[in-house]
Design an enzyme around this catalytic site. Structure first.
Site, mmCIF file in Angstrom:
data_model
loop_
_atom_site.group_PDB
_atom_site.id
_atom_site.type_symbol
_atom_site.label_atom_id
_atom_site.label_comp_id
_atom_site.label_asym_id
_atom_site.label_seq_id
_atom_site.Cartn_x
_atom_site.Cartn_y
_atom_site.Cartn_z
ATOM 1 N N ASP A 199 0.868 -0.896 0.355
ATOM 2 C CA ASP A 199 0.013 -0.178 0.040
ATOM 3 C C ASP A 199 0.868 1.079 -0.273
ATOM 4 O O ASP A 199 1.569 1.630 0.398
ATOM 5 C CB ASP A 199 -0.486 0.253 1.119
ATOM 6 C CG ASP A 199 -1.682 1.361 1.530
ATOM 7 O OD1 ASP A 199 -3.476 1.048 1.828
ATOM 8 O OD2 ASP A 199 -1.844 1.530 0.434
HETATM 9 C C1 GLC Z 1 -3.296 4.734 0.006
HETATM 10 C C2 GLC Z 1 -3.951 3.866 0.078
HETATM 11 C C3 GLC Z 1 -5.431 2.859 -0.238
HETATM 12 C C4 GLC Z 1 -4.788 3.226 -1.640
HETATM 13 C C5 GLC Z 1 -3.329 3.232 -2.490
HETATM 14 C C6 GLC Z 1 -3.045 3.952 -3.632
HETATM 15 O O1 GLC Z 1 -2.769 5.639 0.513
HETATM 16 O O2 GLC Z 1 -4.526 3.443 1.698
HETATM 17 O O3 GLC Z 1 -6.102 2.396 -0.367
HETATM 18 O O4 GLC Z 1 -5.567 2.242 -2.538
HETATM 19 O O5 GLC Z 1 -2.867 4.610 -1.990
HETATM 20 O O6 GLC Z 1 -3.691 5.205 -4.050
#
Ligand code: GLC
Length: 747
Positions: A279
């Site tokens: 993430d």
């Molecule tokens: C964010 C979120 C995740 C998201 C990713 C890409 O910080 O935690 O849910 O899909 O980054 O945007």
């Protein structure tokens, strides 16, 4: 569901139907091995690298040309995506297509209710339809992969991301999460309208201490397996193509470095064969966690744990070669990661169809999509109160309506959190809809009272009271701006922000009926606002078509059927509060002495005391599964077709449900089970089935549920998933605290 096929047919007419690729898994694996055998180490590390597009375009182009980029995210311009893909497909050595990711969480352009709202529909078909529409729209601009569904179990409304979740319940989240995966991925992942799903955040993110985002969690393995993991296992069963790790450390181990969940559970126990992405920068965030001393060690721990692709933090590219040379990782680990990534790219058909068909007419905001989003908003609305049947409003008798509150005409905020591509100019607000549909026959007076949800100024309230005085009914639209929920937006106080409560109380002093309509990203502690309102309709940010949906509900063209997918606390101090709690040795009995009933200088005693709050009692404001209708339903004649069963039997339960009111409606019948005693303590009840039951006024139906006893299995004292013999209670009813009860035994 008929609606889905109609939606897809209506939309796919727009998308030039390029052939889906009918490759078997064996074909794909053969192609993967063939390609892998040609790749250099740099090209392999490149596939494991997802790039954010915010750098120097020439450097990004150069990196793609060198095969150093496996994926990009957050680009949704078809021409730009084709240009990027052209570099990969024509100028790189092995011509491996880039996979394009985007957060398409509750709609791409046509915005549906936030997932917490969709969960209130208790309608898997509708939720699948919403994901299908989102996929059709996102794929039409070149998105291949969505970072959704978010299926974290969320039991803390202080946590801003509860908005993105499907609520507090394991079974509801499992059913609806699987529906979203099927909606996003369609029946064939290589179909041009299909996008790869990405169940997230794996795992336990919703249990952050204090409801603070990114906070540590302390979930023991048994609770992990019985509560938090099942929705993800269901997602694997329906073929989820990718997974995303979570930011939290659980019992000291960040998920992005957690071999137990990523290898033991996800790969060995569930046989997941897609790929795992970190993430955002959660790989190098393991340095801040204190779990890695530098990017190199962070990369080592993530690769060893089983994170195939690194989102944006670049440590795989910068340290992978050195880690290999130092023997910290093996080429086998790298090859496994690359295999997983290439497998999904082949299954998506990206090698055969890498480009966006920019000649296809747009499908964005197609009428069928907007209609679907309106229906989702209707079924997601929860009627919490309707004193004196002030709702539905009678358009034939009402002459004047006063509209107040900052959410009456909030085109941006009505869409809710996690909207990257939604356009507020397409939002249909309640105020605009009221004027459009009823403005010729009913006088619509409007005074916001406060300009936005956090607006603490009270100088506008007098104008709101003034229009209220002139009206037959007051509609108070309150709630939260979109930015007050979602990622990184946890709250310690869940009362209505700003002067909204003052506004509602002020218009209530006019003595006119007040209908409070809430649009929020989470449960709010609205007890005081409910008291001064005659009716309360709760919407978790309802999306593009929230206005037409709410207005249809207010005038009875639609009847509320939503049920709470999450418990509403009376006070923040009650959190965590959820229905499937354990009993404790001193469960609440309902006759406890409350704070102000304790005599002065009372002698100290614990006798007669149980697990509750002196000042707030035990019960929440509203329980899980709660929601009213304009009509009434009665349950009768609950019967089991056998009251003594074996572990491999199927329990059959029937109940009669009658619509005893004067409106046609839909009742969400809920079936809960309690395992009365076990080798470990068990929840007082758990949702095991639910069904939306349409009933015309006066109609009665027999509803039958079948429940394999095997679904009562849990991880026991020996950490073995099993059904333990013993006594069970079973309820069927209208919410988690009401219903007819019976019992059965498992031998
Ligand atoms: C964010 C979120 C995740 C998201 C990713 C890409 O910080 O935690 O849910 O899909 O980054 O945007």
């Amino acid at each position: 569901m008929i609606r889905i096929s109609v939606i897809i047919a209506a939309s796919l007419l727009f998308i030039t139907c390029r052939p889906a690729i009918s490759a078997t898994h064996d074909d794909v694996d053969r192609k993967v091995e063939e390609l892998l055998s040609k790749m250099t180490l740099e090209e392999k590390l490149g596939q494991m690298n997802q790039l954010s597009p915010w750098g120097d375009p020439s450097e990004i182009a150069s990196a793609i040309r060198k095969g150093h980029v496996g994926s990009i995210l957050n680009v949704v311009d078809p021409e730009m995506l084709n240009a990027v893909q052209k570099i990969a497909m024509e100028e790189s050595r092995l011509k491996i297509p880039v996979i394009v990711g985007r957060d398409v969480i509750h709609g791409f352009k046509t915005i549906y209710p936030i997932p917490l709202g969709q969960a209130a529909s208790f309608n898997p078909e509708l939720v699948e339809e919403g994901a299908r529409v989102a996929a059709i729209e996102a794929a039409s601009v070149g998105v291949h992969w969505t970072f959704a569904p978010m299926i974290d179990i969320a039991r803390d409304p202080r946590w801003g991301r509860i908005a993105e979740s499907l609520g507090e319940d394991t079974y509801l989240t499992s059913v609806l999460g699987a529906a979203m995966v099927k909606g996003f991925q369609g029946s064939d992942l290589s179909d041009p309208s299909s996008i790869a799903a990405c169940p997230k955040h794996f795992v336990g993110y919703g249990a952050g201490e204090g409801g603070r985002d990114y906070a540590s969690t302390f979930i023991p393995e048994r609770t992990l397996r019985n509560v938090y993991l099942p929705p993800f296992e269901e997602a694997v069963k329906v073929g989820a193509a990718t997974f995303m790790t979570s930011f939290n450390d659980n019992d000291g181990v960040p998920s992005t470095g957690n071999k137990f969940i990523l290898e033991q559970v996800l790969r060995k126990e569930w046989n997941f064969d897609g790929f795992v992405v970190s993430d955002w920068a959660s790989v190098t965030e393991m340095i801040a966690h204190g779990f890695a001393k530098d990017p190199k060690e962070a990369a080592e721990k993530a690769i060893k744990a089983g994170v195939d692709m690194e989102m944006v933090s670049g440590s795989y590219m910068s340290s992978g070669k050195q880690l290999l040379e130092e023997g910290k990782i093996t080429m086998g680990m790298i090859d496994d990661a690359v295999r997983n990534i290439l497998r999904i790219k082949f299954r998506l058909g990206l090698f055969e169809n890498p480009y966006v068909d920019t000649s296809a007419p747009p499908v964005l905001y197609a009428p069928a999509h907007l209609e679907s989003a309106k229906e989702a908003a209707i079924q997601s609305a929860i009627l919490l109160k309707n004193e004196g049947e002030v709702l539905p409003l009678n358009a034939n008798t009402i002459k004047t309506i006063a509209v107040v509150g900052p959410m009456a005409d909030a085109a941006h905020d009505q869409l809710g959190t996690w909207i990257f591509d939604g356009d507020k100019n397409y939002t249909r607000t309640p105020l605009a809809t009221l004027k459009e549909q009823y403005g010729n026959d009913i006088r619509i007076l409007y005074a916001a009272g406060t300009e936005f949800s956090r607006d603490a100024r009270t100088d506008g309230i007098a104008a709101a009271v003034n229009v209220a005085r002139q009206a037959d009914v007051v509609l108070a639209f309150v709630g939260e701006e979109a930015i007050l929920s979602g990622e990184a937006h946890s709250l310690a106080n869940l009362n209505l922000q700003g002067a909204q409560s003052d506004l509602i109380a002020a218009v209530a002093t006019t003595g006119k009926p007040v209908v409070t309509v809430v649009m929020a990203g989470r449960p709010l502690t609205i007890g005081r606002d409910v008291e001064v309102s005659n009716a309360v309709l709760y919407n978790f940010h309802p999306g593009t078509m929230g206005g037409p949906a709410i207005v249809d509900l207010l005038f009875g063209k639609a009847v509320p059927s939503g049920k709470l997918p999450v418990t509403f606390p009376k006070e923040v101090g009650q959190i965590p509060v959820y229905y499937s709690h354990n009993s404790t040795g001193r469960p609440y009995q309902g006759s406890e002495t409350m704070l102000n009933d304790i005599p002065q200088e009372a002698g100290q005693t614990s006798l007669g005391n149980t697990s509750f709050y002196l000042d707030a009692g035990f019960a929440p404001l509203y329980p899980f599964g709660y929601g009213l209708s304009y009509t009434t339903f009665e349950y009768a004649n609950l019967r089991l077709f056998s009251s003594s069963l074996k572990a491999n039997d199927v329990l059959t339960v029937s109940v009669d449900i009658a619509n005893t009111g004067k409106y046609d409606g839909v009742e969400v019948a809920q079936l809960y089970v309690q395992d009365c005693f076990g080798s470990v303590t068990r929840p007082v009840k758990e949702l095991k089935r639910f069904e939306r039951v349409p009933l015309k006024a006066g109609e009665k139906k027999t509803v039958t549920f079948t429940l394999p006893i095997s679904e009562l299995a849990f991880y026991n004292i020996d950490m073995i998933k099993t059904v333990e013999a013993g006594d069970f209670n079973l309820w069927v009813g209208t919410n988690s605290q009401a219903g007819l009860m019976t019992s059965f035994m498992v031998e």
